[in-house]
Structures are given as structure tokens and as C-alpha cells.
Design a protein around this motif. Sequence first.
Motif, PDB file in Angstrom:
ATOM      1  N   VAL A   8      13.414  -1.419  -9.219  1.00 58.46           N
ATOM      2  CA  VAL A   8      13.166  -0.935 -10.573  1.00 58.46           C
ATOM      3  C   VAL A   8      12.406   0.384 -10.427  1.00 58.46           C
ATOM      4  CG1 VAL A   8      12.075  -1.388 -12.803  1.00 58.46           C
ATOM      5  CG2 VAL A   8      12.986  -3.304 -11.440  1.00 58.46           C
ATOM      6  N   VAL A  10      10.377   3.571 -11.934  1.00 59.32           N
ATOM      7  CA  VAL A  10       9.556   4.031 -13.051  1.00 59.32           C
ATOM      8  C   VAL A  10       9.017   5.412 -12.715  1.00 59.32           C
ATOM      9  CG1 VAL A  10       8.913   1.676 -13.737  1.00 59.32           C
ATOM     10  CG2 VAL A  10       7.393   2.973 -12.218  1.00 59.32           C
ATOM     11  N   VAL A  67      14.355  -3.547 -21.757  1.00 57.05           N
ATOM     12  CA  VAL A  67      13.796  -3.777 -20.424  1.00 57.05           C
ATOM     13  C   VAL A  67      13.803  -5.268 -20.106  1.00 57.05           C
ATOM     14  CG1 VAL A  67      11.718  -3.610 -18.990  1.00 57.05           C
ATOM     15  CG2 VAL A  67      12.401  -1.670 -20.409  1.00 57.05           C
ATOM     16  N   LEU A  71      15.892  -6.754 -16.947  1.00 59.72           N
ATOM     17  CA  LEU A  71      15.209  -7.463 -15.858  1.00 59.72           C
ATOM     18  C   LEU A  71      15.801  -8.857 -15.664  1.00 59.72           C
ATOM     19  CD1 LEU A  71      11.490  -6.449 -16.487  1.00 59.72           C
ATOM     20  CD2 LEU A  71      12.923  -5.763 -14.543  1.00 59.72           C
ATOM     21  N   VAL A  85       6.619   1.425 -19.479  1.00 57.83           N
ATOM     22  CA  VAL A  85       5.492   0.704 -18.865  1.00 57.83           C
ATOM     23  C   VAL A  85       4.219   0.761 -19.706  1.00 57.83           C
ATOM     24  CG1 VAL A  85       6.362   1.037 -16.520  1.00 57.83           C
ATOM     25  CG2 VAL A  85       4.736   2.670 -17.478  1.00 57.83           C
ATOM     26  N   THR A  90       5.734  -5.549 -21.193  1.00 58.24           N
ATOM     27  CA  THR A  90       6.678  -5.027 -20.201  1.00 58.24           C
ATOM     28  C   THR A  90       6.027  -4.979 -18.824  1.00 58.24           C
ATOM     29  OG1 THR A  90       7.919  -3.766 -21.847  1.00 58.24           O
ATOM     30  CG2 THR A  90       8.077  -3.017 -19.559  1.00 58.24           C
ATOM     31  N   ARG A  91       4.780  -4.533 -18.765  1.00 59.11           N
ATOM     32  CA  ARG A  91       4.077  -4.515 -17.472  1.00 59.11           C
ATOM     33  C   ARG A  91       3.996  -5.930 -16.901  1.00 59.11           C
ATOM     34  NH1 ARG A  91       0.713  -0.944 -20.268  1.00 59.11           N
ATOM     35  NH2 ARG A  91      -1.050  -2.405 -20.306  1.00 59.11           N
ATOM     36  N   LEU A  94       7.225  -6.949 -15.322  1.00 58.78           N
ATOM     37  CA  LEU A  94       7.513  -6.252 -14.062  1.00 58.78           C
ATOM     38  C   LEU A  94       6.829  -6.907 -12.854  1.00 58.78           C
ATOM     39  CD1 LEU A  94       7.337  -2.554 -15.266  1.00 58.78           C
ATOM     40  CD2 LEU A  94       9.376  -3.797 -14.504  1.00 58.78           C
ATOM     41  N   HIS A  97       8.516  -7.955  -9.414  1.00 57.42           N
ATOM     42  CA  HIS A  97       9.730  -7.168  -9.160  1.00 57.42           C
ATOM     43  C   HIS A  97       9.412  -6.051  -8.168  1.00 57.42           C
ATOM     44  CE1 HIS A  97      12.537  -8.907 -12.051  1.00 57.42           C
ATOM     45  NE2 HIS A  97      11.482  -9.084 -12.845  1.00 57.42           N
ATOM     46  N   VAL A  99       9.142  -2.769  -7.852  1.00 60.93           N
ATOM     47  CA  VAL A  99       8.986  -1.580  -8.696  1.00 60.93           C
ATOM     48  C   VAL A  99       8.580  -0.392  -7.828  1.00 60.93           C
ATOM     49  CG1 VAL A  99       7.774  -0.566 -10.669  1.00 60.93           C
ATOM     50  CG2 VAL A  99       8.320  -3.024 -10.659  1.00 60.93           C
ATOM     51  N   VAL A 144       1.875  -0.770 -11.647  1.00 59.74           N
ATOM     52  CA  VAL A 144       2.981  -1.735 -11.630  1.00 59.74           C
ATOM     53  C   VAL A 144       3.836  -1.613 -10.365  1.00 59.74           C
ATOM     54  CG1 VAL A 144       3.104  -1.877 -14.149  1.00 59.74           C
ATOM     55  CG2 VAL A 144       4.581  -0.247 -12.940  1.00 59.74           C
TER      56      VAL A 144
END
Length: 168
Positions: A8, A10, A67, A71, A85, A90-91, A94, A97, A99, A144
Motif C-alpha cells: 500500500v 502512501v 480505502v 484494503l 491517511v 483509515t490509519r 492500515l 498492512h 504500507v 503508518v
Amino acid sequence: MTGAPRAVLVGAPGAGKSTVAGLLAREWGVAARDTDADIVAAEGREIADIFLDPGEAHFRSLEKAAVAAALAEHDGVLSLGGGAVLDPDTRALLAGHRVVFLRVGLADAVKRVGLGTGRPLLLGNVRSRIKALLDERAPVYASVAMLVVDTDGRTPEDVAREIREGLA
């Protein structure tokens, strides 16, 4: 985690998330997915238009849902919109994952985004808006990420190679 994204990505606008996601996906033989593109496809209009009407709050709710769906459904390379983020839910999603924070400096971000941008949060003085976004978001992106990759002065291929090695 079965069905989880392979990676993922970011980072701020101009970090190269979409470009690097495409390279990684090709190299790994998986699909690339971009949550901003998901929103545009679902809404039938550009993000800048959604920001104008019905507004940023509505866009952020669409982004949060996009998102979460990506995911849960996508097992390839996932690229998130620059502001995704900022949402605490959402954080939390994550966590666990793979990231990767693509870190970009001000000069490279401005060069990559350009001055004729369709990015709604960068309207006006692009350089000062990007600086403010970088200052505000960099600590959140880093919080994250399991891997941070600097992109300044590097080719997308070089960045993708570092990610592959870092996630191996």
C-alpha cells in the motif's frame, strides 16, 4: 492476511504513488489499484469537481469507504490518495498492512505536480500549499508505514526496486 494488498503506497501529491504502483504491479504480476481512480469511477466525475460540490467533507467520506473496500478486496498494489491517511479510522485499517511511505521533498513535488494542476487542495500558490501539506502530513505518513522510501532525484524504477528489496 489472505487477500491483503501486496503493498500500500502512501505519500503527498507528486511522490509518484501511481507511477510506482504500476511498476510494482507489473513486476509482481498483480493488478494496481488507485483509490482516487475508484472514487472518480464511482462518482462519474473528477475529484476537483467533488471538492467543489458537495465539498471536501463528502469527498473524505467517499475516500474512507474507497480505502476500506480496496484494503478488503485488493491483493495487488494499492495507491492511496494523499489525504487518505488523515482519517483515524483509515490509519487503524492500515495497521498490519505492508504500507510504504514515498517521501518527496518540496522541490521535486512542485516539479512533478506542476503549476497547472487539477488537484483541489493545491489551488492558489502551489509551492506554499505543497509545503504546508508536506509539513502537516509527513509525520502521519511515517506513522503508518513499515518502509519509508525517498523519491527525490530518483527514477520510478529505482524507487520500485528499493520497495521490492525492502519488502522482501
